[in-house]
Design an enzyme around this catalytic site. Structure first.
Site, PDB file in Angstrom:
ATOM      1  CB  THR A  16      -0.996  -0.226   1.231  1.00 57.67           C
ATOM      2  OG1 THR A  16      -1.906  -1.176   1.213  1.00 57.67           O
ATOM      3  CG2 THR A  16      -1.685   1.200   1.275  1.00 57.67           C
TER       4      THR A  16
ATOM      5  NE  ARG B 110      -9.263  -7.793   1.190  1.00 56.46           N
ATOM      6  CZ  ARG B 110      -8.122  -6.825   1.450  1.00 56.46           C
ATOM      7  NH1 ARG B 110      -7.520  -5.952   0.387  1.00 56.46           N
ATOM      8  NH2 ARG B 110      -7.420  -7.049   3.099  1.00 56.46           N
TER       9      ARG B 110
ATOM     10  CB  THR C 253       0.141  -0.432   5.098  1.00 57.77           C
ATOM     11  OG1 THR C 253       0.950  -1.371   4.532  1.00 57.77           O
ATOM     12  CG2 THR C 253       1.623   0.277   5.887  1.00 57.77           C
ATOM     13  N   GLY C 254      -1.524  -2.571   5.913  1.00 57.17           N
ATOM     14  CA  GLY C 254      -1.114  -4.236   6.672  1.00 57.17           C
ATOM     15  C   GLY C 254      -2.373  -5.380   6.022  1.00 57.17           C
TER      16      GLY C 254
ATOM     17  N   GLY D 237      -5.789  -5.650   6.354  1.00 56.02           N
ATOM     18  CA  GLY D 237      -6.524  -5.066   6.024  1.00 56.02           C
ATOM     19  C   GLY D 237      -7.489  -5.380   7.059  1.00 56.02           C
TER      20      GLY D 237
HETATM   21  N1  ASP Z   1      -4.024  -2.864   3.869  1.00 54.29           N
HETATM   22  C1  ASP Z   1      -4.112  -3.383   2.186  1.00 54.29           C
HETATM   23  C2  ASP Z   1      -4.934  -4.235   2.184  1.00 54.29           C
HETATM   24  O1  ASP Z   1      -5.822  -5.419   3.391  1.00 54.29           O
HETATM   25  C3  ASP Z   1      -2.911  -4.286   1.989  1.00 54.29           C
HETATM   26  C4  ASP Z   1      -1.533  -3.454   2.698  1.00 54.29           C
HETATM   27  O2  ASP Z   1      -1.578  -2.353   3.573  1.00 54.29           O
HETATM   28  O3  ASP Z   1      -0.548  -3.486   2.268  1.00 54.29           O
HETATM   29  O4  ASP Z   1      -5.769  -3.999   1.695  1.00 54.29           O
END
Ligand code: ASP
Length: 290
Positions: free
Chosen positions: A157, A185, A207-208, A210
């Site tokens: 992200t 999604r 970020t992570g 989600g």
């Molecule tokens: N948070 C984002 C999602 O779940 C992915 C990410 O941040 O790497 O779509």
């Protein structure tokens, strides 16, 4: 003049991968962000500009670098929030635009709604002059570089937070989401209060994984801990990441408070990020913890 700006390129960084190109790009971009703020640009325009540059670079899992869902279609999520007036804009599962954060900014400026998805989002993007991807197979690049099924569940992200010289805060986040995700999604990134938040106290971009950030209302929880418990920025941010871990996911966030303090914690292997402020020289990091 007081200012602060931070950006991230996702908390999905994997040990053993060479992130030299991303570090060089983030180092250049954070200096550009500083110059925009010092020239008088508002925080909300600065975070949109920085995130749009990251989307166009193809170096991160957002915009041009996004990865496809299970049907082979790239669906993009993005949001932006202006803390000074609590204005916000967001798009979910939007296909074929060059810059989803710019569409989110148009929604914020338009002001009639906060979030658009589906056909209406596509129509709004076209009506407001968003640059459209005519040939998605040749535009999006990440899946060609990695190609394989072992990328399933991998993610990334981009995001930015800023404090401008008038003292206003803003945050923005943009993603292609999880590789091979379910069609339709929508993750935390376009959800105001989960992936992005900004008010008069703090601006946050997450970020992570989600689903964990949604279940813990992560971005808003940073602000809530600061407002109700008077927690300092870094303490609030780290406590929120503990909550997201309990909700089943790792990741990171960047946040700036109204006094220009910056925090960039993560509990994944690494998070591509950079920051600079009137009190702090440029830092660019991937695996180093502060
Ligand atoms: N948070 C984002 C999602 O779940 C992915 C990410 O941040 O790497 O779509």
């Amino acid at each position: 003049m007081e200012f602060a700006i931070a950006l991230h390129g996702g908390a999905g960084a994997q040990p053993g991968t060479d992130y030299t190109a991303q570090k060089q790009h983030m180092g250049r971009l954070i200096v550009e962000g500083k110059e925009l703020l010092l020239s008088g640009m508002s925080a909300v325009d600065a975070v949109a500009t920085v995130v749009a540059d990251m989307e166009a670079s193809g170096l991160y899992v957002a915009g041009k670098g996004s990865m496809p869902n299970r049907d082979g279609v790239v669906e993009l999520d993005a949001s932006i929030m202006d803390g000074s007036q609590r204005r916000a804009g967001a798009v979910g599962a939007l296909p074929n635009v060059v810059s989803p954060v710019k569409v989110a900014l148009s929604i914020l400026v338009d002001g009639r709604q906060v979030m658009l998805a589906g056909d209406g989002a596509v129509r709004f993007a076209k009506q407001t002059g968003a640059e459209i991807v005519d040939d998605p197979d040749n535009y999006y690049c990440e899946h060609e570089r990695h190609g394989a099924r072992d990328m399933v569940g991998s993610h990334g992200t981009v995001g930015a937070v800023a404090l401008d010289t008038l003292g206003n805060l803003a945050g923005a986040t943009s993603t292609g989401g999880l590789f091979h995700k379910e069609p339709g999604r929508i993750g935390d990134t376009p959800l105001i209060g989960a992936g992005t938040w900004a008010d008069d106290l703090v601006a946050v971009s997450c970020t992570g994984v989600g689903e964990a950030f949604i279940r813990s209302a992560a971005a808003h929880d940073v602000a809530a801990r600061m407002r109700y418990s008077k927690a300092p920025l870094d303490e609030a941010a780290r406590a929120v990441l503990e909550e997201t871990r309990k909700c089943g996911g790792d990741g990171g966030l960047i946040a700036i408070d109204k006094d220009g303090h910056i925090t960039m914690p993560f509990n994944s292997h690494g998070m591509k990020c950079a920051a600079v402020s009137s009190e702090m020289d440029v830092v660019v990091r991937v695996f180093e913890k502060a």
